[in-house]
Design an enzyme around this catalytic site. Structure first.
Site, mmCIF file in Angstrom:
data_model
loop_
_atom_site.group_PDB
_atom_site.id
_atom_site.type_symbol
_atom_site.label_atom_id
_atom_site.label_comp_id
_atom_site.label_asym_id
_atom_site.label_seq_id
_atom_site.Cartn_x
_atom_site.Cartn_y
_atom_site.Cartn_z
ATOM 1 N N PRO A 131 -36.744 -25.592 2.974
ATOM 2 C CA PRO A 131 -35.243 -26.292 2.231
ATOM 3 C C PRO A 131 -34.733 -25.701 3.274
ATOM 4 O O PRO A 131 -34.319 -25.153 4.427
ATOM 5 C CB PRO A 131 -35.240 -25.027 0.961
ATOM 6 C CG PRO A 131 -36.085 -23.936 1.756
ATOM 7 C CD PRO A 131 -37.742 -24.428 1.796
ATOM 8 N N GLY B 141 -32.185 -19.823 5.662
ATOM 9 C CA GLY B 141 -31.958 -19.359 7.138
ATOM 10 C C GLY B 141 -33.866 -19.394 6.904
ATOM 11 O O GLY B 141 -34.731 -18.787 7.514
ATOM 12 N N GLY C 3 -36.052 -21.704 8.751
ATOM 13 C CA GLY C 3 -35.923 -22.483 9.727
ATOM 14 C C GLY C 3 -36.202 -23.503 9.682
ATOM 15 O O GLY C 3 -36.785 -24.502 10.290
ATOM 16 N N SER C 4 -35.787 -24.167 8.723
ATOM 17 C CA SER C 4 -35.903 -25.727 8.875
ATOM 18 C C SER C 4 -35.349 -26.977 9.747
ATOM 19 O O SER C 4 -36.341 -27.759 9.962
ATOM 20 C CB SER C 4 -34.742 -26.354 7.285
ATOM 21 O OG SER C 4 -33.605 -26.545 7.195
ATOM 22 N N ALA D 13 -35.347 -25.932 12.964
ATOM 23 C CA ALA D 13 -36.477 -26.277 14.066
ATOM 24 C C ALA D 13 -37.463 -26.591 13.768
ATOM 25 O O ALA D 13 -38.655 -27.400 14.882
ATOM 26 C CB ALA D 13 -36.284 -24.203 14.360
ATOM 27 N N ALA D 14 -37.952 -26.718 12.416
ATOM 28 C CA ALA D 14 -39.119 -26.725 12.103
ATOM 29 C C ALA D 14 -39.198 -28.200 11.836
ATOM 30 O O ALA D 14 -40.406 -29.364 12.398
ATOM 31 C CB ALA D 14 -39.405 -26.840 10.516
ATOM 32 N N ASP E 268 -36.054 -18.775 16.082
ATOM 33 C CA ASP E 268 -36.730 -19.614 14.746
ATOM 34 C C ASP E 268 -37.997 -21.302 16.114
ATOM 35 O O ASP E 268 -38.937 -21.624 15.510
ATOM 36 C CB ASP E 268 -35.728 -20.967 14.349
ATOM 37 C CG ASP E 268 -35.628 -19.653 13.641
ATOM 38 O OD1 ASP E 268 -35.326 -18.935 13.583
ATOM 39 O OD2 ASP E 268 -34.449 -20.991 12.736
HETATM 40 O O1 PMV Z 1 -30.254 -17.308 8.983
HETATM 41 P P1 PMV Z 1 -31.472 -16.993 9.624
HETATM 42 O O2 PMV Z 1 -32.531 -17.824 9.743
HETATM 43 O O3 PMV Z 1 -30.669 -18.349 11.034
HETATM 44 O O4 PMV Z 1 -30.818 -16.222 11.287
HETATM 45 C C1 PMV Z 1 -29.927 -15.303 11.643
HETATM 46 C C2 PMV Z 1 -31.053 -14.665 12.274
HETATM 47 C C3 PMV Z 1 -29.745 -13.323 13.164
HETATM 48 O O5 PMV Z 1 -29.951 -12.203 13.616
HETATM 49 C C4 PMV Z 1 -28.430 -12.788 12.594
HETATM 50 C C5 PMV Z 1 -28.894 -14.501 14.503
HETATM 51 C C6 PMV Z 1 -29.637 -14.922 15.448
HETATM 52 O O6 PMV Z 1 -29.751 -15.573 16.616
HETATM 53 O O7 PMV Z 1 -30.282 -14.693 15.848
#
Ligand code: PMV
Length: 366
Positions: free
Chosen positions: A130, A134, A136-137, A139-140, A181
């Protein structure tokens, strides 16, 4: 205390493939571009941060899980003109909307690197990861694109060049990006990440998780800025939390390596407490975590930047995962997925599944 690390890769960017900090690739001299003769395919998967979101920004370790049940696939084949087909947009490559800029950056950077002419390619992207949750869409999709384009050119990329190409696209998607990611969406085992360096995490046995979508998207930059401002106001308070999260990340990795789901679950509970103190939880996430507790989850926490997005819960086993899903559904989650970690000794032999197990989906149009 952990010192913040620079996320910038040290080498300059090739202006024709990226406009944000990224990595220089081992491209040799300019050479004529090859026209596509065979098709190419590439795939990658989603990711979920098990522990260490936010603290990783300040140099603490984080551990991210590959979500092998959420897959992205890209195919490249010859066509008269350059076109792209995806859930977001279908049409000429040149007219693609800005949301596709990161993945088109991955396409162009990889084509440049492998010397492939993409002006006569049809690109088809399909993904069950999705968007903006958060997981990883971006990057995937970029990783699948890099793999597909290099496959179409008949070039086997080094792991390092593959990572750098994905990271160029990730920098376009997120500004400067940590690289967590870009590593995890290509890994079959959990990834420990600290100071820009990834390493594999040992997994002793299968662990089953459920991910529930709160239906709201969190803003990574808003959450990261909020923590930075809190740290400016109350450095000792925030540094104490960062140290606590660093310890929990190490504890979670030991638990994975020893096959101790109870300790993993309790470290997840404590992780959620620390993230709540940091101000990055949200009522919708708290409601899902309460639902996970009621349904007997061994532990549950937000995953990713917070302020919205998803919750990650640890189930006792596959049957229990279904009970968790029912609990999440009753608590208003919009979607949920069950996913299992592959033990390290089996990871090498693991074949990517072709689809995901979407166990419920309350979104009207999803
Ligand atoms: O929500 P995501 O998967 O983009 O994760 C962000 C993770 C953080 O630690 C809040 C930021 C980062 O760059 O690591």
């Amino acid at each position: 205390m952990y010192k913040p690390e620079s996320n910038d890769l040290e080498v300059p960017v090739q202006p024709e493939v990226a406009t944000t900090p990224g990595a220089q690739l081992s491209v040799g001299t300019e050479r004529p571009l090859k026209n596509l003769r065979h098709g190419g395919l590439g795939s990658a998967h989603g990711k979920s941060i098990l522990m260490g979101e936010h603290s990783v920004v300040y140099g603490a370790p984080a551990v991210a899980l590959p979500l092998l049940d959420l897959q992205t696939a890209v195919s490249v084949r010859a066509s008269k003109t350059a076109t792209i087909t995806s859930d977001l947009y279908t049409g000429p490559l040149a007219k693609a909307p800005k949301e596709l800029r990161p993945v088109i950056t991955a396409l162009r950077a990889t084509a440049h690197h492998v010397g492939l002419n993409i002006e006569s390619c049809e690109i088809v992207i399909s993904s069950t990861v999705p968007l903006e949750r958060g997981l990883g869409s971006s990057a995937a999709v970029s990783a699948a694109m890099v793999a597909a384009v290099s496959n179409a050119a008949g070039v086997t990329l080094s792991d390092s060049d593959e990572f750098k190409l994905v990271q160029i696209a990730e920098n376009v998607a997120h500004g400067t990006s940590s690289g967590l990611d870009a590593h995890t969406v290509r890994s079959l085992t959990p990834v420990r990440f600290q100071g820009g360096k990834p390493s594999d995490v040992h997994v002793a046995k299968p662990f089953t998780f459920v991910i529930a979508d709160s239906g709201t998207s969190g803003s990574t930059s808003a959450a990261v800025n909020g923590v930075r401002m809190l740290r400016e106001q109350s450095p000792r308070f925030v540094d104490g939390i960062i140290n606590g999260l660093a310890d929990l990340a190490e504890r979670a990795m030991v638990a994975l390596g020893e096959g101790n789901e109870y300790d993993l679950g309790s470290s997840m509970r404590e992780g959620q407490e620390q993230l709540t103190r940091l101000g990055v939880s949200a009522p919708a996430l708290d409601a899902l975590i309460e639902a996970a507790d009621k349904a007997g989850a061994l532990g549950a926490k937000l995953t990713g930047s917070g302020l919205g997005g998803c919750v990650l819960a640890l189930a006792k086993d596959q049957d229990h995962a279904r009970e968790l899903i029912a609990g999440f559904e009753a608590a208003g989650a919009s979607r949920g997925w069950k996913t299992s970690l592959v033990p390290s000794h089996l990871a090498e032999e693991y074949q990517h599944p072709t689809g995901h197990e979407g166990l419920f989906d309350n979104q009207e149009n999803a």
